[in-house]
Design an enzyme around this catalytic site. Sequence first.
Site, PDB file in Angstrom:
ATOM      1  N   ARG A  70     -11.065  -0.481   2.069  1.00 27.77           N
ATOM      2  CA  ARG A  70     -12.530  -0.541   2.083  1.00 27.77           C
ATOM      3  C   ARG A  70     -13.094  -0.715   0.680  1.00 27.77           C
ATOM      4  NH1 ARG A  70     -12.653   5.194   5.055  1.00 27.77           N
ATOM      5  NH2 ARG A  70     -10.648   4.328   5.683  1.00 27.77           N
ATOM      6  N   ASP A 103       0.841  -1.198   0.000  1.00 26.56           N
ATOM      7  CA  ASP A 103       0.000   0.000   0.000  1.00 26.56           C
ATOM      8  C   ASP A 103       0.880   1.254   0.000  1.00 26.56           C
ATOM      9  OD1 ASP A 103      -1.929   1.916   0.275  1.00 26.56           O
ATOM     10  OD2 ASP A 103      -2.516   1.361   2.329  1.00 26.56           O
ATOM     11  N   ASP A 130      -5.726   6.440  -0.663  1.00 29.10           N
ATOM     12  CA  ASP A 130      -5.094   5.637   0.394  1.00 29.10           C
ATOM     13  C   ASP A 130      -6.144   4.896   1.239  1.00 29.10           C
ATOM     14  OD1 ASP A 130      -3.097   4.529   1.870  1.00 29.10           O
ATOM     15  OD2 ASP A 130      -2.589   6.361   2.980  1.00 29.10           O
ATOM     16  N   GLU A 136      -7.954   2.511   0.419  1.00 32.66           N
ATOM     17  CA  GLU A 136      -8.182   1.515  -0.638  1.00 32.66           C
ATOM     18  C   GLU A 136      -8.738   0.204  -0.093  1.00 32.66           C
ATOM     19  OE1 GLU A 136      -5.417   1.843   0.919  1.00 32.66           O
ATOM     20  OE2 GLU A 136      -4.909  -0.244   1.323  1.00 32.66           O
ATOM     21  N   LYS A 153       1.640   7.923   0.499  1.00 34.38           N
ATOM     22  CA  LYS A 153       2.045   7.977   1.900  1.00 34.38           C
ATOM     23  C   LYS A 153       3.434   8.599   2.030  1.00 34.38           C
ATOM     24  CE  LYS A 153      -0.313   3.718   3.392  1.00 34.38           C
ATOM     25  NZ  LYS A 153      -1.194   4.299   4.413  1.00 34.38           N
ATOM     26  N   ASP A 183       0.068  -5.143   4.548  1.00 39.63           N
ATOM     27  CA  ASP A 183      -1.318  -4.732   4.325  1.00 39.63           C
ATOM     28  C   ASP A 183      -2.177  -5.845   3.709  1.00 39.63           C
ATOM     29  OD1 ASP A 183      -3.023  -2.667   4.885  1.00 39.63           O
ATOM     30  OD2 ASP A 183      -2.807  -1.690   2.935  1.00 39.63           O
TER      31      ASP A 183
HETATM   32  N1  BES Z   1      -3.246   0.151   5.172  1.00 44.69           N
HETATM   33  C1  BES Z   1      -3.637   1.395   5.718  1.00 44.69           C
HETATM   34  C2  BES Z   1      -3.923   1.342   7.214  1.00 44.69           C
HETATM   35  C3  BES Z   1      -2.784   0.968   8.123  1.00 44.69           C
HETATM   36  C4  BES Z   1      -2.142   1.947   8.850  1.00 44.69           C
HETATM   37  C5  BES Z   1      -2.416  -0.336   8.319  1.00 44.69           C
HETATM   38  C6  BES Z   1      -1.143   1.624   9.713  1.00 44.69           C
HETATM   39  C7  BES Z   1      -1.402  -0.659   9.197  1.00 44.69           C
HETATM   40  C8  BES Z   1      -0.767   0.327   9.900  1.00 44.69           C
HETATM   41  C9  BES Z   1      -4.895   1.889   5.015  1.00 44.69           C
HETATM   42  O1  BES Z   1      -5.057   1.501   3.708  1.00 44.69           O
HETATM   43  C10 BES Z   1      -4.838   3.378   5.048  1.00 44.69           C
HETATM   44  O2  BES Z   1      -3.979   3.915   4.415  1.00 44.69           O
HETATM   45  N2  BES Z   1      -5.757   4.013   5.760  1.00 44.69           N
HETATM   46  C11 BES Z   1      -5.807   5.414   5.862  1.00 44.69           C
HETATM   47  C12 BES Z   1      -7.224   5.846   5.657  1.00 44.69           C
HETATM   48  C13 BES Z   1      -7.383   7.327   5.500  1.00 44.69           C
HETATM   49  C14 BES Z   1      -6.768   7.771   4.193  1.00 44.69           C
HETATM   50  C15 BES Z   1      -8.844   7.663   5.523  1.00 44.69           C
HETATM   51  C16 BES Z   1      -5.315   5.797   7.252  1.00 44.69           C
HETATM   52  O3  BES Z   1      -5.594   5.068   8.193  1.00 44.69           O
HETATM   53  O4  BES Z   1      -4.600   6.783   7.356  1.00 44.69           O
HETATM   54 ZN    ZN Z   2      -4.097  -0.216   3.140  1.00 43.32          ZN
HETATM   55 MN    MN Z   3      -4.081   2.843   2.362  1.00 44.72          MN
END
Ligand code: BES
Ligand code: ZN
Ligand code: MN
Length: 501
Positions: A355, A274, A351, A353, A281, A292
Amino acid sequence: MKSTISISSPSSLETDALVAVVLDHSEPSASNNGQKPQLKLAASDPALQSASADLLASGELTGKLLETNLLHKPTGLKAKRLLLVSGGNAKKFSAYELRRVAGTAVRTLKSRGIRSFAFVTPSGIDAEESVRAIVEGANVGNFDPDYYRSDRKDQKIDELTVVASGDKSKLESAAREAQIIGESQNFTRDLVNEPSNRMTPTILGDRAKKMCAEVGLKCEVYGPEKIKELKMGAFWSVAQGSDEPPALIIMKYEPAGAPEKPVLGLVGKGITFDTGGISIKPADGMEKMKYDMAGGATMIGVMRAVALLKPKIKVIGIVCATENMPSGHAQKPGDVQIAMSGKSIEVINTDAEGRLVLADGLHYAKQLGCSHLVDAATLTGAVVVALGYNNAGIFTNDDEMYERIHRANEKAGEKMWRLPVDDEYKEQIRSSIADIMNTGGRWGGAITAAMFLKEFAEDTPWIHLDIAGTAWMEEQKPWIAKGPSGIAVRSLVEFVKSFSP
Ligand code: BES
Ligand code: ZN
Ligand code: MN
């Protein structure tokens, strides 16, 4: 690791190391008041008791949970060594602590070059439950992730003997089940541990296929054409940005004699890397986004265990695997996508993604006839803010499902905590141009992510597990290595078993 049961007396066992549990019998608050621990061996064998008596009386031990002491040539025992591991206060000691004690014993002994040992089941916990906890905990402790180090020693315990008293065949079947569950948890950890260049969606699909062939599960892995043909617009919107083809993995367990309903659908997030996509990111820590796909790997591990344990219930495992990449093909913030269910989604942040891929995975599970849904995903950073590293988040639209997963957590010795998915939160994901948006603003991020998934589970009883904070151990512990934890595998196996008549 091979696990066997012995019902002979511990002192007569010839082994490289005998492990016994020490418990502190003082009042749980006493150590805070500067009082001495009252240490006793949690084993009735007189020879074992006298071999450890001097050490326990020495005043040198604190009795704190997971304290270890190794004695050589213990008098009166056939064992070459006696390892004492503290289970902490006797009043708080349960199978949960026992798993960690067993993991600690394995990690203490294997680093000393020992390859087989015997563990004496502690008095105070039901024998079968003890056997399960010891075998599961030992398997968890036996895993190390340093595969790519040239100096990897690959130290492992090959053989565990659990010394217990009771009905031998019952104890043996408890050990066998625990062994399957522990190995399946480690199978998941192996998948999660691989970096993204060695665990592409295609490779994850191949590994699932291989596992399914070994344990007798039906398995289908579909590529981009089928995903587009199924009109999985949400899943595809993530996949379109990557040169690596996505994989839709479907594993089916349909045992003879299982009732038509229920059919459990286990849906896993399989983002093999991811980057965040166009909403990229920051570089710092991005390497961790190889994990991920832990939700997907969890479901593959659960399907393995289920196939071997053979509960009488139908289960379908689905993993939506893809990379999330920025590229000239990648979706962009503001794009509107039509999910398989027909709902339109405004993609505010590429990001978010997980969901998106799960939306289509959940819908597809219903189309395949699933009457109950569970998804597991490293979905949000927000769940880590809310619950830290010690509890996974549970979200569900059904109180009975909650009770079931909660009981499964207790049986499996895993911690998860329920968070709400009340309708009020839905306002946060309302879009002005589409049915919903894929982000819900700053507050309650783990909840709004779950609200998004709830839109696709609709009325079907559903549980979402957000394992972002628990799927990866940030540091090593006495009972478990740093790296992939495999947490949620054991709970989900217990959850599936709970449906078996
Ligand atoms: N894979 C990440 C979530 C994640 C964060 C997993 C830390 C493991 C450790 C997910 O896809 C993500 O990027 N989520 C974002 C959502 C936001 C953009 C609404 C997040 O949590 O920042
Ligand atoms: Zn993710
Ligand atoms: Mn993400």
